[in-house]
Design a protein around this motif. Structure first.
Motif, PDB file in Angstrom:
ATOM      1  N   SER A  14       0.746  -1.385   0.105  1.00 33.36           N
ATOM      2  CA  SER A  14      -0.060  -0.029   0.033  1.00 33.36           C
ATOM      3  C   SER A  14       0.729   1.267  -0.140  1.00 33.36           C
ATOM      4  CB  SER A  14      -0.954  -0.076   1.154  1.00 33.36           C
ATOM      5  OG  SER A  14      -2.059  -1.067   1.179  1.00 33.36           O
ATOM      6  N   HIS A  21      -3.059   1.701   4.248  1.00 35.30           N
ATOM      7  CA  HIS A  21      -3.648   0.695   4.323  1.00 35.30           C
ATOM      8  C   HIS A  21      -5.066   0.954   5.020  1.00 35.30           C
ATOM      9  CE1 HIS A  21      -4.888  -3.649   4.887  1.00 35.30           C
ATOM     10  NE2 HIS A  21      -4.914  -3.406   6.230  1.00 35.30           N
ATOM     11  N   LEU A  22      -4.852   1.429   6.232  1.00 35.17           N
ATOM     12  CA  LEU A  22      -6.060   1.915   6.860  1.00 35.17           C
ATOM     13  C   LEU A  22      -7.081   2.839   6.055  1.00 35.17           C
ATOM     14  CD1 LEU A  22      -4.397   2.448  10.305  1.00 35.17           C
ATOM     15  CD2 LEU A  22      -5.886   0.405   9.648  1.00 35.17           C
ATOM     16  N   ARG A  24      -7.433   2.810   2.946  1.00 33.76           N
ATOM     17  CA  ARG A  24      -8.159   1.745   2.196  1.00 33.76           C
ATOM     18  C   ARG A  24      -9.193   1.311   2.768  1.00 33.76           C
ATOM     19  NH1 ARG A  24      -5.674  -0.112  -2.880  1.00 33.76           N
ATOM     20  NH2 ARG A  24      -6.652  -2.122  -3.695  1.00 33.76           N
ATOM     21  N   ARG A  25      -9.170   0.473   3.730  1.00 29.01           N
ATOM     22  CA  ARG A  25     -10.094  -0.206   4.484  1.00 29.01           C
ATOM     23  C   ARG A  25     -11.162   0.958   4.733  1.00 29.01           C
ATOM     24  NH1 ARG A  25      -8.687  -4.678   2.713  1.00 29.01           N
ATOM     25  NH2 ARG A  25      -7.301  -6.307   3.874  1.00 29.01           N
ATOM     26  N   HIS A  28     -13.268   1.287   1.786  1.00 30.10           N
ATOM     27  CA  HIS A  28     -14.244   0.340   1.634  1.00 30.10           C
ATOM     28  C   HIS A  28     -15.275   0.067   2.583  1.00 30.10           C
ATOM     29  CE1 HIS A  28     -14.471  -3.559  -0.279  1.00 30.10           C
ATOM     30  NE2 HIS A  28     -13.065  -3.533  -0.823  1.00 30.10           N
ATOM     31  N   LEU A  29     -15.049   0.337   3.872  1.00 29.75           N
ATOM     32  CA  LEU A  29     -16.167   0.255   4.818  1.00 29.75           C
ATOM     33  C   LEU A  29     -17.109   1.427   4.473  1.00 29.75           C
ATOM     34  CD1 LEU A  29     -14.177  -0.478   8.000  1.00 29.75           C
ATOM     35  CD2 LEU A  29     -15.474  -2.074   6.753  1.00 29.75           C
ATOM     36  N   ASP A 123     -15.479  -8.176   2.110  1.00 26.68           N
ATOM     37  CA  ASP A 123     -14.018  -8.214   1.621  1.00 26.68           C
ATOM     38  C   ASP A 123     -12.900  -7.591   2.675  1.00 26.68           C
ATOM     39  OD1 ASP A 123     -11.858  -8.098  -0.536  1.00 26.68           O
ATOM     40  OD2 ASP A 123     -12.048  -6.250  -0.410  1.00 26.68           O
ATOM     41  N   PRO A 124     -12.987  -6.627   3.370  1.00 28.15           N
ATOM     42  CA  PRO A 124     -12.228  -6.094   4.377  1.00 28.15           C
ATOM     43  C   PRO A 124     -11.983  -7.226   5.570  1.00 28.15           C
ATOM     44  CG  PRO A 124     -13.521  -4.313   3.960  1.00 28.15           C
ATOM     45  CD  PRO A 124     -14.121  -5.491   3.288  1.00 28.15           C
ATOM     46  N   GLY A 127      -9.762  -9.890   3.994  1.00 24.48           N
ATOM     47  CA  GLY A 127      -8.428  -9.488   4.065  1.00 24.48           C
ATOM     48  C   GLY A 127      -7.779  -9.354   5.348  1.00 24.48           C
ATOM     49  N   GLU A 128      -8.396  -8.944   6.462  1.00 24.35           N
ATOM     50  CA  GLU A 128      -7.619  -8.956   7.612  1.00 24.35           C
ATOM     51  C   GLU A 128      -7.387 -10.146   8.308  1.00 24.35           C
ATOM     52  OE1 GLU A 128      -6.351  -5.804   9.047  1.00 24.35           O
ATOM     53  OE2 GLU A 128      -6.680  -5.432   6.981  1.00 24.35           O
ATOM     54  N   ARG A 131      -4.416 -11.540   6.924  1.00 20.55           N
ATOM     55  CA  ARG A 131      -3.335 -10.725   7.232  1.00 20.55           C
ATOM     56  C   ARG A 131      -2.798 -11.368   8.422  1.00 20.55           C
ATOM     57  NH1 ARG A 131      -1.741  -5.703   9.291  1.00 20.55           N
ATOM     58  NH2 ARG A 131      -3.783  -5.278  10.117  1.00 20.55           N
TER      59      ARG A 131
END
Length: 208
Positions: A14, A21-22, A24-25, A28-29, A123-124, A127-128, A131
């Motif tokens: 990222s 990254h945060l 991007r999340r 998304h949310l 999706d988040p 992904g988490e 991770r």
């Protein structure tokens, strides 16, 4: 050349590291607000602009694609994007296309809300969990349960058929799984379930 890409740590790729990254999340949310904006304010905004609601949706998607084309021509990545998106269509653009198709093809709360919410939240989560090095089976189970909960809430709020919830929840989860080189999961998580919804609608008759 393989059509699949290897799994990488999203923080490492990222722009902006963890802060990117945060962001991007967070973006998304925030997509979960799109159905609300569409159903609560879409018609009034379209009337103000002087177009129909489908024209407004299509116009926003086309504008996003034009901006994406310009970004690609310049080879730019912005804060929060992945470094590889400098040379391919970004997740944000794919998401705009997917959301646009949902709102154009199934403009009903019973479908648009759970489809978009499944992407925004599911999706988040996946992904988490990856991770954190969680096993694939656990990722599948937890994400399917979350997405099923989304569809069941939609059943109580918007009349989504309950049998569709149990079909679409695992499909939404599976649609995120392929790691395709040029098509982001923001697209597959919307377009694959959307195609199934269109096939099932003649039996559900939600939009009849």
């Amino acid at each position: 050349m393989s059509g699949q890409v290897e799994m990488t740590n999203p923080v490492d790729t990222s722009v902006g590291g963890m802060r990117g990254h945060l962001l991007r999340r967070g973006v998304h949310l925030s997509m979960i607000g799109i159905p609300y904006l569409y159903f609560a304010h879409g018609e009034s905004v379209a009337d103000t602009v002087g177009v129909s609601l489908p024209q407004l949706v299509a116009g926003v998607v086309l504008a996003a694609l034009l901006l994406e084309g310009l970004r690609l021509k310049l080879g730019l990545t912005v804060f929060g994007q992945r470094d590889y998106e400098a040379n391919q269509v970004s997740a944000l653009a794919w998401g705009a296309v997917g959301v646009g198709f949902v709102l154009l093809l199934v403009p009903h709360e019973a479908y648009a809300w759970p489809l978009i919410a499944s992407l925004a939240l599911g999706d988040p989560l996946m992904g988490e969990l990856r991770r954190k090095d969680m096993a694939d089976r656990q990722v599948m189970v937890y994400s399917t349960l979350l997405i099923l909960a989304i569809w069941l809430v939609s059943m109580t709020q918007f009349g989504t058929p309950v049998w569709m919830a149990f079909i679409l929840a695992p499909v939404c989860m599976i649609a995120e799984w392929p790691r395709l080189t040029y098509i982001d999961d923001n697209a597959t998580m919307l377009l694959i379930p959307l195609a199934l919804v269109l096939l099932l609608e003649p039996f559900a008759l939600v939009m009849a």
